[in-house]
Scaffold this motif. Structure first.
Motif, PDB file in Angstrom:
ATOM      1  N   ASN A 126     -12.123  12.400   1.077  1.00 38.15           N
ATOM      2  CA  ASN A 126     -11.762  12.206   2.484  1.00 38.15           C
ATOM      3  C   ASN A 126     -12.912  12.558   3.433  1.00 38.15           C
ATOM      4  O   ASN A 126     -12.976  12.043   4.554  1.00 38.15           O
ATOM      5  CB  ASN A 126     -10.536  13.055   2.820  1.00 38.15           C
ATOM      6  CG  ASN A 126      -9.948  12.739   4.170  1.00 38.15           C
ATOM      7  OD1 ASN A 126      -9.642  11.585   4.481  1.00 38.15           O
ATOM      8  ND2 ASN A 126      -9.784  13.761   5.003  1.00 38.15           N
ATOM      9  N   GLN A 138     -14.024   6.436  -6.357  1.00 36.68           N
ATOM     10  CA  GLN A 138     -12.614   6.105  -6.513  1.00 36.68           C
ATOM     11  C   GLN A 138     -12.390   5.157  -7.679  1.00 36.68           C
ATOM     12  O   GLN A 138     -11.494   5.366  -8.503  1.00 36.68           O
ATOM     13  CB  GLN A 138     -12.072   5.473  -5.231  1.00 36.68           C
ATOM     14  CG  GLN A 138     -11.726   6.475  -4.138  1.00 36.68           C
ATOM     15  CD  GLN A 138     -11.059   5.795  -2.958  1.00 36.68           C
ATOM     16  OE1 GLN A 138     -11.706   5.311  -2.037  1.00 36.68           O
ATOM     17  NE2 GLN A 138      -9.743   5.754  -2.998  1.00 36.68           N
ATOM     18  N   ILE A 206      -4.710   9.163  -5.222  1.00 35.87           N
ATOM     19  CA  ILE A 206      -4.402   8.124  -4.233  1.00 35.87           C
ATOM     20  C   ILE A 206      -3.252   8.553  -3.331  1.00 35.87           C
ATOM     21  O   ILE A 206      -3.248   8.285  -2.120  1.00 35.87           O
ATOM     22  CB  ILE A 206      -4.078   6.800  -4.954  1.00 35.87           C
ATOM     23  CG1 ILE A 206      -5.320   6.263  -5.661  1.00 35.87           C
ATOM     24  CG2 ILE A 206      -3.552   5.754  -3.971  1.00 35.87           C
ATOM     25  CD1 ILE A 206      -5.086   5.008  -6.462  1.00 35.87           C
ATOM     26  N   ILE A 207      -2.261   9.232  -3.893  1.00 33.49           N
ATOM     27  CA  ILE A 207      -1.111   9.686  -3.103  1.00 33.49           C
ATOM     28  C   ILE A 207      -1.571  10.640  -2.001  1.00 33.49           C
ATOM     29  O   ILE A 207      -1.155  10.536  -0.838  1.00 33.49           O
ATOM     30  CB  ILE A 207      -0.072  10.367  -4.010  1.00 33.49           C
ATOM     31  CG1 ILE A 207       0.429   9.384  -5.077  1.00 33.49           C
ATOM     32  CG2 ILE A 207       1.088  10.917  -3.193  1.00 33.49           C
ATOM     33  CD1 ILE A 207       1.364  10.003  -6.081  1.00 33.49           C
ATOM     34  N   TYR A 208      -2.452  11.563  -2.363  1.00 30.15           N
ATOM     35  CA  TYR A 208      -2.926  12.528  -1.376  1.00 30.15           C
ATOM     36  C   TYR A 208      -3.878  11.879  -0.371  1.00 30.15           C
ATOM     37  O   TYR A 208      -3.906  12.290   0.798  1.00 30.15           O
ATOM     38  CB  TYR A 208      -3.599  13.693  -2.090  1.00 30.15           C
ATOM     39  CG  TYR A 208      -2.668  14.459  -2.992  1.00 30.15           C
ATOM     40  CD1 TYR A 208      -1.687  15.285  -2.468  1.00 30.15           C
ATOM     41  CD2 TYR A 208      -2.746  14.328  -4.372  1.00 30.15           C
ATOM     42  CE1 TYR A 208      -0.819  15.980  -3.300  1.00 30.15           C
ATOM     43  CE2 TYR A 208      -1.885  15.015  -5.204  1.00 30.15           C
ATOM     44  CZ  TYR A 208      -0.920  15.839  -4.665  1.00 30.15           C
ATOM     45  OH  TYR A 208      -0.056  16.520  -5.487  1.00 30.15           O
ATOM     46  N   LEU A 209      -4.638  10.900  -0.791  1.00 29.96           N
ATOM     47  CA  LEU A 209      -5.488  10.179   0.153  1.00 29.96           C
ATOM     48  C   LEU A 209      -4.635   9.459   1.199  1.00 29.96           C
ATOM     49  O   LEU A 209      -4.989   9.414   2.385  1.00 29.96           O
ATOM     50  CB  LEU A 209      -6.381   9.184  -0.586  1.00 29.96           C
ATOM     51  CG  LEU A 209      -7.573   9.770  -1.349  1.00 29.96           C
ATOM     52  CD1 LEU A 209      -8.240   8.701  -2.204  1.00 29.96           C
ATOM     53  CD2 LEU A 209      -8.579  10.377  -0.376  1.00 29.96           C
ATOM     54  N   ALA A 210      -3.514   8.882   0.755  1.00 34.30           N
ATOM     55  CA  ALA A 210      -2.614   8.222   1.701  1.00 34.30           C
ATOM     56  C   ALA A 210      -2.014   9.236   2.670  1.00 34.30           C
ATOM     57  O   ALA A 210      -1.858   8.956   3.869  1.00 34.30           O
ATOM     58  CB  ALA A 210      -1.505   7.496   0.941  1.00 34.30           C
ATOM     59  N   ALA A 211      -1.678  10.429   2.174  1.00 32.08           N
ATOM     60  CA  ALA A 211      -1.136  11.466   3.061  1.00 32.08           C
ATOM     61  C   ALA A 211      -2.196  11.951   4.053  1.00 32.08           C
ATOM     62  O   ALA A 211      -1.894  12.192   5.225  1.00 32.08           O
ATOM     63  CB  ALA A 211      -0.616  12.639   2.231  1.00 32.08           C
ATOM     64  N   ALA A 213      -4.603  10.184   5.219  1.00 31.68           N
ATOM     65  CA  ALA A 213      -4.821   9.124   6.201  1.00 31.68           C
ATOM     66  C   ALA A 213      -3.784   9.164   7.322  1.00 31.68           C
ATOM     67  O   ALA A 213      -4.025   8.633   8.411  1.00 31.68           O
ATOM     68  CB  ALA A 213      -4.791   7.760   5.517  1.00 31.68           C
ATOM     69  N   GLY A 214      -2.646   9.796   7.068  1.00 27.90           N
ATOM     70  CA  GLY A 214      -1.598   9.873   8.083  1.00 27.90           C
ATOM     71  C   GLY A 214      -1.731  11.057   9.031  1.00 27.90           C
ATOM     72  O   GLY A 214      -0.923  11.203   9.952  1.00 27.90           O
TER      73      GLY A 214
END
Length: 330
Positions: A126, A138, A206-211, A213-214
């Motif tokens: 990140n 990635q 990937i799950i934590y990267l999406a979190a 990003a929010g």
């Protein structure tokens, strides 16, 4: 006319007597109207609901096998009822504690190794500003996720072979004698867990990267203005932002602590490492399907025992998370 007067009377008295027949009918009509407006969405929902009913709920009918002395000729309902005899047999067997210990230790080891590392990788990615480097890392880290378990285990056998394996050849250059990695009970857990980390690390991040990003960028901008370092921003902004997701994943992992990946353990298992590789799933497979005289009821009882323990752990972990982390599944 009589129906109309009755409806009006019910409306006038609804404040005193609660919901009336008219109110219930109105709610039903409103619900049907809402379904009619979005019928496409309900049609899309129909297939997964049917799937869950057929493959998740209907098989529960067969759970009663665990309480019977099942045989194929008499069928489920025709087999004699034995109550908790199969559960007692498993708890009193000499295999109970070794199997439970191997399962819990292996799953706990995997949880400790695989839970924090995706968070660290996601936080590191990140803050990478060189996009081509970020995308390359990635791709390299989540590509192993798409390799099948059979191929992964085959690669392990080739790399760790005592005679022709690359690892033993490299150790031989330093005068270290060859080691039978796959046959050593003390090394089985390490090989299983860290090969799993290599395979799942990038995809789990990937799950934590999406979190991440929010998270509101203005929080970071304000922290930078106040002179906060990257470590302080991670500690006070990023980690609290992904904490709900992390807690939910941790609860799910704790609930499945008795459910080890059956395929990988079975493929890596041999007579030499059996003392540390025999887990509940492989034991159920052997006594229920692979033995000369399959013990269907005994295997079903072990599987039900594992599921009940997993459910208890899931509820307990959810309650602890709700009390201390202020986040839970329900």
């Amino acid at each position: 006319m009589t129906d109309t007067l009755t409806d009006r009377r019910e409306i006038a008295e609804s404040g005193q007597r609660g919901p009336t027949r008219f109110d219930r009918r109105s709610r039903l009509e409103m619900t049907l109207r809402r379904i009619g407006h979005g019928w496409q969405l309900y049609l899309m929902l129909l297939l997964p609901v049917v799937y869950i009913i057929i493959f998740q709920y209907w098989p529960m009918y067969g759970v009663q096998i665990a309480f019977r002395n099942y045989n194929v000729v008499q069928g489920i309902t025709g087999s004699p009822w034995v109550g908790f005899d199969n559960f007692t047999r498993f708890i009193e067997s000499y295999q109970f504690w070794p199997v439970i210990r191997n399962t819990v230790v292996l799953q706990a080891y995997e949880l400790v190794a695989t839970f924090p590392l995706p968070i660290v990788l996601a936080l590191a990615l990140n803050y990478v500003r060189v996009r081509w480097f970020q995308r390359t890392v990635q791709m390299v880290t989540y590509a192993p996720h798409f390799i099948s378990t059979v191929v992964i285990v085959g690669m392990l056998f080739v790399l760790l072979d005592p005679r022709i394996g690359m690892v033993n050849n490299l150790l031989g250059l330093f005068g270290i004698s060859p080691t039978d990695f796959m046959g050593d009970p003390g090394l089985f857990r390490h090989i299983y867990v860290w090969s799993g980390v290599w395979q799942s690390l990038g995809f789990s991040a990937i799950i934590y990267l999406a979190a991440l990003a929010g998270i509101d960028p203005e929080l970071h901008e304000a922290a930078i203005v106040d002179g906060a370092t990257k470590l302080k921003r991670i500690w006070h902004i990023d980690l609290p932002g992904i904490a709900p997701i992390a807690v939910i994943l941790l609860i799910l992992n704790i609930g499945s602590i008795l459910s080890i990946g059956f395929e990988k353990v079975l493929l890596m298992q041999n007579n030499l490492n059996l003392s540390s590789s025999e887990v509940i799933d492989t034991y159920v497979y052997k006594v229920g399907l692979a033995s000369d005289v399959p013990l269907f009821s005994y295997a079903a009882a072990i599987g039900l025992f594992r599921s009940v323990v997993g459910l208890v752990l899931l509820i307990a972990a959810n309650q602890l998370a709700r009390r201390f982390a202020k986040s839970s599944l329900w």
